[in-house]
Design a protein around this motif. Structure first.
Motif, PDB file in Angstrom:
ATOM      1  N   ASP A   6     -15.901   4.340  81.289  1.00  0.00           N
ATOM      2  CA  ASP A   6     -16.972   4.666  80.556  1.00  0.00           C
ATOM      3  C   ASP A   6     -17.806   3.387  79.442  1.00  0.00           C
ATOM      4  O   ASP A   6     -17.920   3.115  79.982  1.00  0.00           O
ATOM      5  N   MET A   7     -16.514   2.843  78.755  1.00  0.00           N
ATOM      6  CA  MET A   7     -16.735   1.492  78.206  1.00  0.00           C
ATOM      7  C   MET A   7     -16.775   0.212  78.615  1.00  0.00           C
ATOM      8  O   MET A   7     -17.598  -0.273  78.567  1.00  0.00           O
ATOM      9  N   ASN A   9     -18.203   0.490  81.793  1.00  0.00           N
ATOM     10  CA  ASN A   9     -19.006   0.448  81.928  1.00  0.00           C
ATOM     11  C   ASN A   9     -20.115   0.280  81.703  1.00  0.00           C
ATOM     12  O   ASN A   9     -21.052   0.048  81.855  1.00  0.00           O
ATOM     13  N   TYR A  10     -20.044   0.473  79.892  1.00  0.00           N
ATOM     14  CA  TYR A  10     -21.082   0.843  79.499  1.00  0.00           C
ATOM     15  C   TYR A  10     -21.125  -1.153  79.068  1.00  0.00           C
ATOM     16  O   TYR A  10     -22.457  -1.448  78.824  1.00  0.00           O
ATOM     17  N   ALA A  14     -24.582  -4.055  78.025  1.00  0.00           N
ATOM     18  CA  ALA A  14     -24.737  -3.959  76.862  1.00  0.00           C
ATOM     19  C   ALA A  14     -24.641  -5.963  77.305  1.00  0.00           C
ATOM     20  O   ALA A  14     -24.866  -6.936  76.766  1.00  0.00           O
ATOM     21  N   TYR A  45     -22.175   0.575  68.823  1.00  0.00           N
ATOM     22  CA  TYR A  45     -23.194   1.674  69.866  1.00  0.00           C
ATOM     23  C   TYR A  45     -22.118   2.389  70.969  1.00  0.00           C
ATOM     24  O   TYR A  45     -22.757   3.615  71.109  1.00  0.00           O
ATOM     25  N   GLY A  46     -21.590   1.943  71.944  1.00  0.00           N
ATOM     26  CA  GLY A  46     -21.071   2.191  72.747  1.00  0.00           C
ATOM     27  C   GLY A  46     -19.854   3.066  72.568  1.00  0.00           C
ATOM     28  O   GLY A  46     -19.067   3.849  73.037  1.00  0.00           O
ATOM     29  N   TRP A  47     -18.773   2.777  70.964  1.00  0.00           N
ATOM     30  CA  TRP A  47     -18.037   2.907  70.572  1.00  0.00           C
ATOM     31  C   TRP A  47     -18.631   4.411  70.221  1.00  0.00           C
ATOM     32  O   TRP A  47     -17.119   5.546  70.486  1.00  0.00           O
ATOM     33  N   VAL A  50     -20.092   7.251  73.735  1.00  0.00           N
ATOM     34  CA  VAL A  50     -20.075   7.091  74.939  1.00  0.00           C
ATOM     35  C   VAL A  50     -19.463   8.645  74.729  1.00  0.00           C
ATOM     36  O   VAL A  50     -19.662  10.158  75.138  1.00  0.00           O
ATOM     37  N   SER A  71     -30.406  12.351  78.101  1.00  0.00           N
ATOM     38  CA  SER A  71     -30.909  10.168  78.283  1.00  0.00           C
ATOM     39  C   SER A  71     -32.060  10.314  77.490  1.00  0.00           C
ATOM     40  O   SER A  71     -32.648  10.098  76.801  1.00  0.00           O
ATOM     41  N   HIS A 112     -27.937   6.293  67.656  1.00  0.00           N
ATOM     42  CA  HIS A 112     -29.496   5.585  68.093  1.00  0.00           C
ATOM     43  C   HIS A 112     -30.098   4.905  67.322  1.00  0.00           C
ATOM     44  O   HIS A 112     -30.667   3.708  67.278  1.00  0.00           O
TER      45      HIS A 112
END
Length: 184
Positions: A6-7, A9-10, A14, A45-47, A50, A71, A112
């Motif tokens: 997932d990271m 994919n993130y 980014a 943010y991804g860290w 996710v 979302s 967010h």
């Protein structure tokens, strides 16, 4: 393994965001002082986001429903919390300033908000510096300072650890009490 995937994919969107900022040469994000902060904001943010999303798989039956629902919630929370604190900063009232200071602390639990507020503060800092530089003043503040973007970065780093640990506890059924069977 799922988190690593997932990271990765993130990382694609980014990197695209970074390339867009570089293509348009937005000084507030790609100057030598601000670019490391932008990279950290996006990575953290991804860290944090996710692992925050993983518990939703237990609530929704269909993964696509979870993605769409979360979302929408994320966009709403991120947008309203950032705009609320920005708007309250515009007023010159002591009570509203106190409320805003409290909200800015409370909203730090939202990744967010941390991302939105961090990007906003980077822009504001650069604009203030550019305007005052025209009058011969130097007022650029280090974006890593706690009162600027530092607290947002720190909170997202902590959130990532907390959400990841929470997911591990959920995965290993830490919150489920074992049921003892009485022998007959």
């Amino acid at each position: 393994a799922n988190f690593a995937w997932d990271m990765l994919n993130y990382a694609i969107p980014a990197i695209l965001v970074i390339l867009i900022f570089l293509a348009f040469n937005q000084k507030a994000y790609v100057s030598a002082d601000n670019f490391p902060v932008l990279l950290l904001l996006l990575f953290l943010y991804g860290w944090s986001i996710v692992p925050m999303m993983y518990p939703a798989c237990y609530v929704f039956d269909v993964p696509s429903s979870a993605f769409v629902g979360l979302s929408c919630i994320n966009v709403f929370l991120g947008f309203t919390s950032t705009i609320a604190t920005f708007t309250l900063q515009l007023f010159n009232d002591d009570e509203l300033t106190q409320i805003n200071n409290i909200l800015m602390q409370v909203f730090l639990v939202l990744p967010h908000y941390c991302l939105g507020r961090g990007l906003f503060d980077l822009t504001r800092n650069q604009l203030q510096s550019d305007i005052l530089q025209q009058y011969g003043e130097s007022s650029f503040t280090d974006p890593f300072k706690w009162d600027l973007v530092g607290r947002n970065l720190c909170c997202m780093a902590i959130q990532g650890v907390v959400f990841f640990a929470f997911n591990l506890l959920l995965q290993y059924r830490f919150f489920c009490r074992p049921r003892f069977i009485r022998p007959r």
